[in-house]
Design a protein around this motif. Structure first.
Motif, PDB file in Angstrom:
ATOM      1  N   ALA A   1      -1.205   5.769  -7.797  1.00  0.00           N
ATOM      2  CA  ALA A   1      -2.082   4.964  -7.834  1.00  0.00           C
ATOM      3  C   ALA A   1      -3.077   3.615  -7.255  1.00  0.00           C
ATOM      4  O   ALA A   1      -2.012   3.273  -5.457  1.00  0.00           O
ATOM      5  CB  ALA A   1      -2.441   4.510  -8.949  1.00  0.00           C
ATOM      6  N   PRO A   2      -3.822   3.640  -6.542  1.00  0.00           N
ATOM      7  CA  PRO A   2      -4.628   2.463  -5.465  1.00  0.00           C
ATOM      8  C   PRO A   2      -4.228   1.041  -6.215  1.00  0.00           C
ATOM      9  O   PRO A   2      -3.724   0.783  -7.128  1.00  0.00           O
ATOM     10  CB  PRO A   2      -5.791   2.075  -5.290  1.00  0.00           C
ATOM     11  CG  PRO A   2      -6.513   3.904  -6.025  1.00  0.00           C
ATOM     12  CD  PRO A   2      -4.905   4.301  -7.283  1.00  0.00           C
TER      13      PRO A   2
ATOM     14  N   ARG B   1       0.633  -4.771  -9.075  1.00  0.00           N
ATOM     15  CA  ARG B   1      -0.823  -4.746  -9.823  1.00  0.00           C
ATOM     16  C   ARG B   1      -1.162  -3.423  -9.312  1.00  0.00           C
ATOM     17  O   ARG B   1      -2.206  -3.555  -8.226  1.00  0.00           O
ATOM     18  CB  ARG B   1      -1.845  -5.742 -10.199  1.00  0.00           C
ATOM     19  CG  ARG B   1      -1.192  -6.460 -11.094  1.00  0.00           C
ATOM     20  CD  ARG B   1      -2.174  -7.590 -12.060  1.00  0.00           C
ATOM     21  NE  ARG B   1      -1.284  -8.752 -12.366  1.00  0.00           N
ATOM     22  CZ  ARG B   1      -1.013  -8.340 -13.239  1.00  0.00           C
ATOM     23  NH1 ARG B   1      -0.701  -7.798 -14.291  1.00  0.00           N
ATOM     24  NH2 ARG B   1      -0.622 -10.156 -14.268  1.00  0.00           N
ATOM     25  N   LEU B   2      -0.971  -2.376  -9.881  1.00  0.00           N
ATOM     26  CA  LEU B   2      -1.937  -1.130  -9.731  1.00  0.00           C
ATOM     27  C   LEU B   2      -3.895  -0.902 -10.409  1.00  0.00           C
ATOM     28  O   LEU B   2      -3.732  -1.353 -11.438  1.00  0.00           O
ATOM     29  CB  LEU B   2      -1.747   0.342  -9.732  1.00  0.00           C
ATOM     30  CG  LEU B   2      -0.367   0.057  -9.107  1.00  0.00           C
ATOM     31  CD1 LEU B   2       0.806   0.874  -9.323  1.00  0.00           C
ATOM     32  CD2 LEU B   2      -0.494  -0.399  -8.165  1.00  0.00           C
ATOM     33  N   THR B   3      -4.114  -0.016  -9.749  1.00  0.00           N
ATOM     34  CA  THR B   3      -5.786   0.250 -10.185  1.00  0.00           C
ATOM     35  C   THR B   3      -6.248   0.129 -12.038  1.00  0.00           C
ATOM     36  O   THR B   3      -6.722   0.619 -12.696  1.00  0.00           O
ATOM     37  CB  THR B   3      -6.986   0.586  -9.373  1.00  0.00           C
ATOM     38  OG1 THR B   3      -6.168   1.972  -9.252  1.00  0.00           O
ATOM     39  CG2 THR B   3      -7.115   0.115  -7.872  1.00  0.00           C
ATOM     40  N   ASP B   4      -4.916   1.309 -12.186  1.00  0.00           N
ATOM     41  CA  ASP B   4      -4.550   2.046 -13.589  1.00  0.00           C
ATOM     42  C   ASP B   4      -4.157   1.127 -14.463  1.00  0.00           C
ATOM     43  O   ASP B   4      -3.593   1.625 -15.486  1.00  0.00           O
ATOM     44  CB  ASP B   4      -3.907   3.339 -13.119  1.00  0.00           C
ATOM     45  CG  ASP B   4      -1.914   2.977 -12.840  1.00  0.00           C
ATOM     46  OD1 ASP B   4      -1.655   2.145 -12.671  1.00  0.00           O
ATOM     47  OD2 ASP B   4      -1.627   4.271 -12.738  1.00  0.00           O
ATOM     48  N   GLY B   5      -3.501  -0.027 -13.920  1.00  0.00           N
ATOM     49  CA  GLY B   5      -3.324  -1.180 -15.261  1.00  0.00           C
ATOM     50  C   GLY B   5      -2.017  -1.064 -15.440  1.00  0.00           C
ATOM     51  O   GLY B   5      -1.104  -2.458 -15.440  1.00  0.00           O
TER      52      GLY B   5
ATOM     53  N   ARG C   1       0.966  -1.163  -0.288  1.00  0.00           N
ATOM     54  CA  ARG C   1       0.193   0.299   0.194  1.00  0.00           C
ATOM     55  C   ARG C   1       0.885   0.983  -0.276  1.00  0.00           C
ATOM     56  O   ARG C   1       0.182   2.478  -0.810  1.00  0.00           O
ATOM     57  CB  ARG C   1      -0.817   0.118   1.492  1.00  0.00           C
ATOM     58  CG  ARG C   1      -1.749  -1.498   1.023  1.00  0.00           C
ATOM     59  CD  ARG C   1      -2.912  -0.592   1.986  1.00  0.00           C
ATOM     60  NE  ARG C   1      -4.193  -1.675   2.013  1.00  0.00           N
ATOM     61  CZ  ARG C   1      -4.896  -2.372   3.026  1.00  0.00           C
ATOM     62  NH1 ARG C   1      -4.786  -2.553   4.251  1.00  0.00           N
ATOM     63  NH2 ARG C   1      -5.569  -3.393   2.492  1.00  0.00           N
TER      64      ARG C   1
ATOM     65  N   ALA D   1      -4.301  -3.155  -6.504  1.00  0.00           N
ATOM     66  CA  ALA D   1      -4.922  -3.693  -7.081  1.00  0.00           C
ATOM     67  C   ALA D   1      -4.804  -5.438  -6.388  1.00  0.00           C
ATOM     68  O   ALA D   1      -6.175  -5.256  -6.026  1.00  0.00           O
ATOM     69  CB  ALA D   1      -5.865  -4.044  -8.562  1.00  0.00           C
ATOM     70  N   GLU D   2      -3.677  -5.579  -7.234  1.00  0.00           N
ATOM     71  CA  GLU D   2      -3.109  -6.949  -6.318  1.00  0.00           C
ATOM     72  C   GLU D   2      -1.603  -7.091  -5.966  1.00  0.00           C
ATOM     73  O   GLU D   2      -1.359  -6.253  -6.089  1.00  0.00           O
ATOM     74  CB  GLU D   2      -3.335  -7.412  -7.024  1.00  0.00           C
ATOM     75  CG  GLU D   2      -3.458  -9.397  -6.910  1.00  0.00           C
ATOM     76  CD  GLU D   2      -3.048 -10.146  -8.151  1.00  0.00           C
ATOM     77  OE1 GLU D   2      -3.589 -10.974  -8.410  1.00  0.00           O
ATOM     78  OE2 GLU D   2      -3.803  -9.137  -8.986  1.00  0.00           O
TER      79      GLU D   2
END
Length: 106
Positions: free
Chosen positions: A54-55, A77-81, A46, A57-58
């Motif tokens: 970016a937040p 992996r971030l939420t922006d891809g 985090r 994701a995984e």
């Protein structure tokens, strides 16, 4: 028990002990695979995601290394891809620093 029987039993015991697989030794300062659900991994991931803007994701994979604190080698992996490899150092005082990053894929 004869000397011959005792010697045979001793050799058999030694052969059995040598044939038993032993776990890999932990190397001081070496990297070790870590569970992605570990609290320390989650906190470091985090932190890295926040530093990267970016937040999270995984957490795909993680390794740790005990140094003056702990290094976390994270596959994120971030939420922006973005797919990022990040290294985060958790100092002995509990604070974090992002020490390395690389984009694996977008």
């Amino acid at each position: 028990m004869t000397v011959r029987t005792a010697t045979a039993l001793a050799l058999l015991s030694l052969a059995t002990a040598c044939a038993t697989p032993q776990p890999a030794p932990i190397i001081a300062g070496g990297w070790a695979d870590a569970a992605v659900a570990d609290t320390g991994i989650t906190e470091a991931a985090r932190f890295a995601a926040a530093q990267l803007g970016a937040p999270l994701a995984e957490v795909v994979a993680a390794r740790t290394q005990v140094v003056a604190g702990t290094n976390y080698d994270l596959d994120l992996r971030l939420t922006d891809g973005r797919h990022i490899r990040a290294t985060v150092w958790r100092r002995l005082d509990g604070t974090f620093a992002l020490t390395d990053q690389a984009v694996l894929a977008r």
